[in-house]
Enzyme design. Sequence first.
Site, PDB file in Angstrom:
ATOM      1  N   LYS A 166      27.080  52.874  13.579  1.00  0.00           N
ATOM      2  CA  LYS A 166      27.712  51.779  14.319  1.00  0.00           C
ATOM      3  C   LYS A 166      26.920  51.474  15.590  1.00  0.00           C
ATOM      4  O   LYS A 166      26.559  50.329  15.859  1.00  0.00           O
ATOM      5  CB  LYS A 166      29.146  52.167  14.679  1.00  0.00           C
ATOM      6  CG  LYS A 166      29.886  51.157  15.528  1.00  0.00           C
ATOM      7  CD  LYS A 166      31.235  51.756  15.968  1.00  0.00           C
ATOM      8  CE  LYS A 166      31.991  50.837  16.890  1.00  0.00           C
ATOM      9  NZ  LYS A 166      32.524  49.652  16.201  1.00  0.00           N
ATOM     10  N   HIS A 211      38.855  34.914  14.506  1.00  0.00           N
ATOM     11  CA  HIS A 211      37.692  35.752  14.227  1.00  0.00           C
ATOM     12  C   HIS A 211      36.385  35.087  14.628  1.00  0.00           C
ATOM     13  O   HIS A 211      35.319  35.645  14.453  1.00  0.00           O
ATOM     14  CB  HIS A 211      37.674  36.141  12.750  1.00  0.00           C
ATOM     15  CG  HIS A 211      38.942  36.833  12.349  1.00  0.00           C
ATOM     16  ND1 HIS A 211      39.974  36.186  11.709  1.00  0.00           N
ATOM     17  CD2 HIS A 211      39.372  38.092  12.557  1.00  0.00           C
ATOM     18  CE1 HIS A 211      40.976  37.029  11.535  1.00  0.00           C
ATOM     19  NE2 HIS A 211      40.639  38.191  12.030  1.00  0.00           N
ATOM     20  N   ILE A 215      50.127  36.096  18.233  1.00  0.00           N
ATOM     21  CA  ILE A 215      50.440  37.114  17.231  1.00  0.00           C
ATOM     22  C   ILE A 215      50.712  38.469  17.876  1.00  0.00           C
ATOM     23  O   ILE A 215      51.221  39.382  17.229  1.00  0.00           O
ATOM     24  CB  ILE A 215      49.317  37.199  16.175  1.00  0.00           C
ATOM     25  CG1 ILE A 215      49.072  35.816  15.568  1.00  0.00           C
ATOM     26  CG2 ILE A 215      49.622  38.190  15.077  1.00  0.00           C
ATOM     27  CD1 ILE A 215      50.288  35.170  14.926  1.00  0.00           C
ATOM     28  N   GLU A 218      47.731  33.572   8.058  1.00  0.00           N
ATOM     29  CA  GLU A 218      46.417  32.982   8.211  1.00  0.00           C
ATOM     30  C   GLU A 218      46.380  31.663   7.447  1.00  0.00           C
ATOM     31  O   GLU A 218      46.973  31.546   6.390  1.00  0.00           O
ATOM     32  CB  GLU A 218      45.360  33.915   7.650  1.00  0.00           C
ATOM     33  CG  GLU A 218      43.972  33.412   7.915  1.00  0.00           C
ATOM     34  CD  GLU A 218      42.972  34.033   6.977  1.00  0.00           C
ATOM     35  OE1 GLU A 218      42.721  35.231   7.115  1.00  0.00           O
ATOM     36  OE2 GLU A 218      42.477  33.303   6.117  1.00  0.00           O
TER      37      GLU A 218
HETATM   38  N1  GLN Z   1      50.313  42.237  16.407  1.00  0.00           N
HETATM   39  C1  GLN Z   1      48.994  42.606  15.987  1.00  0.00           C
HETATM   40  C2  GLN Z   1      47.981  41.994  16.938  1.00  0.00           C
HETATM   41  O1  GLN Z   1      48.256  40.957  17.457  1.00  0.00           O
HETATM   42  C3  GLN Z   1      48.700  42.143  14.581  1.00  0.00           C
HETATM   43  C4  GLN Z   1      47.348  42.575  14.111  1.00  0.00           C
HETATM   44  C5  GLN Z   1      47.050  42.294  12.651  1.00  0.00           C
HETATM   45  O2  GLN Z   1      47.622  41.430  12.046  1.00  0.00           O
HETATM   46  N2  GLN Z   1      46.170  43.028  12.061  1.00  0.00           N
HETATM   47  O3  GLN Z   1      46.919  42.544  17.147  1.00  0.00           O
HETATM   48 ZN    ZN Z   2      46.656  39.448  11.563  1.00  0.00          ZN
END
Ligand code: GLN
Ligand code: ZN
Length: 757
Positions: A19, A694, A431, A665
């Site tokens: 990495k 992303h 999120i 998504e």
């Molecule tokens: N609640 C998490 C975040 O916002 C969700 C992450 C994910 O969906 N992998 O990071």
């Molecule tokens: Zn997610």
Amino acid sequence: MPTLTLPGYPRIGQDRELKRATERYWKDPSLEGELLSIARDLRERHWRRQVELGIDLVAVGDFSFYDTMLDASVLFGCVPDRYRALGRPDSLAVYFAMARGTKDLAALEMTKWFDTNYHYIVPEIDGRFELHAENLLAQVREARSLKLRPKPVVPGPYTFLKLAKLAPGLALEDALERIAPIYGELIARLAGEGVEWVALDEPALVLDDPPPADALRRAYDTMGSGAGNLRILLQTYFEDLGTNREFALSLPVGGIGLDLIRGPRQWELLVPDGGLPSDWIVVAGVVDGRNVWRSDLADLLERLSMVQGRLGERLWIGPSCSLLHLPYTVAAEMNLDPEVRDWICFAEERLLELSILKRGLAGGRAAIEAELAINRKILDARQRSERFQDSAVRQRQSKLDESDYTRAPFEERRAVQRVELGLPLLPTTTIGSFPQTVELRSIRNRYRSGKIRRNEYQNFIDASIGEVIRVQEQIGLDVLVHGEFERSDMVEYFAEQMHGMLATSNGWVQSYGTRYVRPPLIYGDVSRPKAMTVRESALAQSLTKKPVKGMLTGPVTILNWSFPHTGLTREEIATQIALALRDETVDLEAAGIRIIQIDEPAFREGLPLRASGRSPYLRWAVRAFRLASSGVRPSTQIHSHMCYSDFNEIIDSIAAMDADVISIENSRSAGELLHAFDRFQYPRGIGPGIYDVHSERVPPVAEMVDLIHRSGRILPRDLLWVNPDCGLKTRRDEEALPSLRNMVAAARQVRASWSGS
Ligand code: GLN
Ligand code: ZN
């Protein structure tokens, strides 16, 4: 004496050397030499370790800078034209451009490898193939120069093409016919290097789909025609071959590798007249490459001895699949509870188990008496341990009834929530996570290593929460979050606090590219000794009048991203985790939290590979989510989040989870969404991600306005939410905040136009 071999070994370096070297190279391509030399060192170290641990044929070609399917794309010349301007098709520049994209070029698609949390880069096949074998041949020579017996490992033609994106109009059969001579050329070159065996990984043979039998058999005929003394090992894993068994056994190869952990019925192949061609070897995959619990060596020795009596030297042994899915060694787990530490094996310990079995098969039980005694003692201790069983949990589980899984009807909840929350049309939210700075990560590391005290760490977290609330109010979001600054990983954070689970300190496993995760161990019955998230959520809520969402990781995701113990079914473990989370939701509600999000990003990944396993899985997975979310009042709004929009197969189950709102998504195409929803009217609130987190790009308002409009044509407007498509943890404030500002502006614009009309 049985030959010992393996489908693959971890490659990231025990101290994550790969990495670091890779990311250094990404920043500064002049460091290519350093990266190549670190890679060579890693391969040498890994091979030597395999040999020390008793492996006869070492895996070559399992090393990769990003992903072995991508390596195969290069090997067979499947490099799309758009990348070719960047250099030679087998150069690192082209390779990483395909893996991660460049300023101007998108990356190839990436998706999950079978039912694992490993991701592969999806090959793009236009029907032209050409061999670029130099990298692989160089590795074969490297191994030879160390006086080792190399066994090159390459995805088989069926799996490679089956998992690829074929150009429109190109049939799998045609692609097989065209690629077979290229494989043949490779095999001839390997034979020329004196290679004895090449493993062709064909896990796609364990899927339900029948392969195109004639075309595939012809391909294998062509491939093997110039093999000379070299023999092909058909390597399968992750499931029983099922209805493809007979076909697999009819291919013109020299032997087969079987996963006897996931496909225990395949032991029946190893009896007289079991169907194994009489000149084949068989690699019995007898120790688990997907999970960590110690094997029962006495039992295995007994079964294998019987098989050896019939097959003699034709019996080989190995792990059930590549050891890529396990961390390197338990020896690096200095801080792990010593009792639990005894119970587990990572990659090295798995090879050690195999080498003990090999000695036992060569010299009889007596030759490994001492090892068997230790193994027995550990297995018994685990069985008897009080840590393993928690009667309070089991009792609570046994008393569950239907009402524990049921909330008031959605329409009723919706009415009270509308009053309780007073949200506008098209409510905006995120999120959960906000960018985590270098400073935050370094403070967390200092706290973990005891360099700073708990209250100093918490003060920093609290200040970050205060700041993120202020920022969200300023941006004008409707439903706020506390930012998840206290979490380095959404599963590990809960594992560290629950009974029955443990996080490791060095148990890294590759998820994709240079992103590695540390799956926790579920070693016993799971429960929650005390509240896990209430302090941070309540603090955030105390700073604002707007609703703050509580953030939990769902039971199915915690299970799927851990190493679960095997004393209970997955369903039972999910139920226990759900009960712990249910307590958490009740505590959050009591602390004044009115919206709780229970994330299930790994919900779909847990789907069994075989269709026959899918509806039972979906049934209990949905129930686990409902159990976790049904303890709160109707006025408390439950959200869930999933990082994909490909719901076609499971949309009914998503609806059955009965969350008030889901966020998914969608930003790449509203078209896909359309696909799932034209068949099925999703009856709850839904936030189709309005931009791709992303990417570092800040999407303009107009683009998001357009996407909201498109979603509004597919889904009921009064159920629509506006949010990004995932957490912002890996972004920087400079990208995340302007994007959110644009998102809020877009929502306001559409809101105004809709209220007007
Ligand atoms: N609640 C998490 C975040 O916002 C969700 C992450 C994910 O969906 N992998 O990071
Ligand atoms: Zn997610």
